[in-house]
Each structure stands twice: as C-alpha cells, then as structure tokens.
Design a protein around this motif. Structure first.
Motif, PDB file in Angstrom:
ATOM      1  N   THR A  56      42.725  40.881  45.561  1.00  0.00           N
ATOM      2  CA  THR A  56      43.041  39.892  46.586  1.00  0.00           C
ATOM      3  C   THR A  56      43.556  38.644  45.881  1.00  0.00           C
ATOM      4  N   PRO A  57      44.227  37.755  46.599  1.00  0.00           N
ATOM      5  CA  PRO A  57      44.687  36.503  45.979  1.00  0.00           C
ATOM      6  C   PRO A  57      43.538  35.583  45.569  1.00  0.00           C
ATOM      7  N   TRP A  58      42.322  35.838  46.051  1.00  0.00           N
ATOM      8  CA  TRP A  58      41.195  34.930  45.819  1.00  0.00           C
ATOM      9  C   TRP A  58      40.205  35.457  44.800  1.00  0.00           C
ATOM     10  N   THR A  59      40.461  36.652  44.268  1.00  0.00           N
ATOM     11  CA  THR A  59      39.543  37.244  43.292  1.00  0.00           C
ATOM     12  C   THR A  59      40.333  37.681  42.071  1.00  0.00           C
ATOM     13  N   THR A  60      39.615  37.941  40.977  1.00  0.00           N
ATOM     14  CA  THR A  60      40.241  38.410  39.752  1.00  0.00           C
ATOM     15  C   THR A  60      40.064  39.917  39.648  1.00  0.00           C
ATOM     16  N   ASN A  90      33.126  28.291  58.827  1.00  0.00           N
ATOM     17  CA  ASN A  90      33.657  26.943  58.628  1.00  0.00           C
ATOM     18  C   ASN A  90      34.678  26.536  59.691  1.00  0.00           C
ATOM     19  N   ASP A  91      34.733  27.272  60.798  1.00  0.00           N
ATOM     20  CA  ASP A  91      35.629  27.016  61.931  1.00  0.00           C
ATOM     21  C   ASP A  91      37.080  27.441  61.699  1.00  0.00           C
ATOM     22  N   PHE A  92      37.393  28.023  60.544  1.00  0.00           N
ATOM     23  CA  PHE A  92      38.716  28.618  60.358  1.00  0.00           C
ATOM     24  C   PHE A  92      38.784  29.828  61.277  1.00  0.00           C
ATOM     25  N   LEU A 125      30.371  38.562  55.899  1.00  0.00           N
ATOM     26  CA  LEU A 125      31.407  39.500  56.360  1.00  0.00           C
ATOM     27  C   LEU A 125      32.781  38.968  55.972  1.00  0.00           C
ATOM     28  N   TRP A 126      33.629  39.854  55.476  1.00  0.00           N
ATOM     29  CA  TRP A 126      34.984  39.475  55.081  1.00  0.00           C
ATOM     30  C   TRP A 126      35.930  40.565  55.578  1.00  0.00           C
ATOM     31  N   VAL A 127      36.959  40.163  56.315  1.00  0.00           N
ATOM     32  CA  VAL A 127      37.987  41.115  56.755  1.00  0.00           C
ATOM     33  C   VAL A 127      38.821  41.469  55.527  1.00  0.00           C
ATOM     34  N   ILE A 128      38.830  42.743  55.182  1.00  0.00           N
ATOM     35  CA  ILE A 128      39.564  43.207  53.993  1.00  0.00           C
ATOM     36  C   ILE A 128      40.643  44.198  54.406  1.00  0.00           C
ATOM     37  N   LYS A 141      51.291  36.001  55.616  1.00  0.00           N
ATOM     38  CA  LYS A 141      50.968  36.412  56.990  1.00  0.00           C
ATOM     39  C   LYS A 141      49.721  37.294  57.022  1.00  0.00           C
ATOM     40  N   TYR A 142      49.677  38.287  56.141  1.00  0.00           N
ATOM     41  CA  TYR A 142      48.532  39.211  56.104  1.00  0.00           C
ATOM     42  C   TYR A 142      47.330  38.585  55.401  1.00  0.00           C
ATOM     43  N   HIS A 143      47.581  37.757  54.410  1.00  0.00           N
ATOM     44  CA  HIS A 143      46.470  37.068  53.742  1.00  0.00           C
ATOM     45  C   HIS A 143      45.676  36.245  54.750  1.00  0.00           C
ATOM     46  N   ASN A 144      46.375  35.628  55.698  1.00  0.00           N
ATOM     47  CA  ASN A 144      45.689  34.817  56.717  1.00  0.00           C
ATOM     48  C   ASN A 144      44.768  35.649  57.607  1.00  0.00           C
TER      49      ASN A 144
END
Length: 156
Positions: A56-60, A90-92, A125-128, A141-144
């Motif tokens: 993912t863009p947020w992990t290594t 966080n309200d996102f 929970l994380w949408v993957i 677009k998909y990262h969001n």
C-alpha cells in the motif's frame, strides 16, 4: 493476609475477563435506511475470512491482510447498495462504489501479518484492495477508498 488473597483473586478475575469484555465491544455499524447492524470483532471473525497480500502507499513492502470480504458482509445482510459511505474514527469518509468493492474483492481487514490491527496501525478495520494484484488500482481514486480505522458504513 486473607484480604491480600481476596484482592489478588479479584485482580486475576478482572484480568482474565478484560479481553472478553473488550472483544464484545461493537467495532462496526452498518447503517441502512431502515436498520442498523452492529458487529463486534468476534462476530466479524465468525464470518468467512479472506486474505489479500499487497503493498500500500502507507506501508513498507507487502503485507498479508485478513478480514471479511465486503461482498460477503453485504450478502449476509441481504444488502445491495450502489455506494458504501465508509466513515473513519477521525471523521474522514469516502464513498466506495459497491461494484468496485465487489469486482476487486475488497475486504474489511481485521489482521495484518497474523496480528490484530490496532488503531495505531490503521485498525481495528481497514478497507483493503489488492493493489499489488491489480496495478490499475494504484491511483489516488482507489487509494481514497481504502479507509482505515473504519467505524461505520452507510449503505446508500
């Protein structure tokens, strides 16, 4: 001495039951027009589980994510919304087209590399989406759509 043993017994009992109490907490609410569905981590874990190994863009590097497929959850609830409005702690929020979640077999991950996901590591929970398997998904677009710390999903 007896008081000390009683205190120790109570502390032991509380320590033994604390994980069970925490596991019973609602971590996901799915909202639809006429009803709300609440899920604990245990209830989500009782559903058929799916894994996605992806970067993912947020992990290594690549990691192995485990959880319930969004499609499986919707089928269990007999829901067929056009869009899922996914809200984070966080309200996102993001509006995820259900057709995209189903097409790419997105999951609500509860575990990463075999470990429960904490808030610190984007849980519970994380949408993957399987970004590594489908390079066309590796765009903003998909990262969001990959909301982490998911709390509620509104079926629209």
């Amino acid at each position: 001495m007896k008081t000390w043993r009683n205190c120790l017994a109570i502390l032991t009992l509380l320590g033994a039951t604390a994980p069970a109490i925490a596991a019973d907490n609602v971590i996901l609410t799915i909202d639809q027009e006429s009803a709300q569905h609440h899920f604990t981590l245990q209830q989500l874990a009782a559903l058929p589980q799916t894994t996605i190994t992806t970067a993912t863009p947020w992990t290594t590097g690549q990691h192995r994510y485990q959880g319930v497929a969004i499609d499986t959850l919707l089928q269990r609830l007999n829901l067929s919304p056009q869009v899922l409005k996914v809200h984070a702690l966080n309200d996102f929020w993001a509006r995820v087209p259900t057709s995209v979640a189903r097409q790419y077999r997105a999951i609500l991950a509860t575990h990463v590399d075999g470990q429960p996901m904490s808030r610190r590591n984007k849980g519970p929970l994380w949408v993957i989406f399987p970004l590594s398997e489908h390079p066309e998904l590796n765009q903003e677009k998909y990262h969001n759509y990959m909301v982490w710390q998911v709390r509620t999903i509104k079926a629209e």
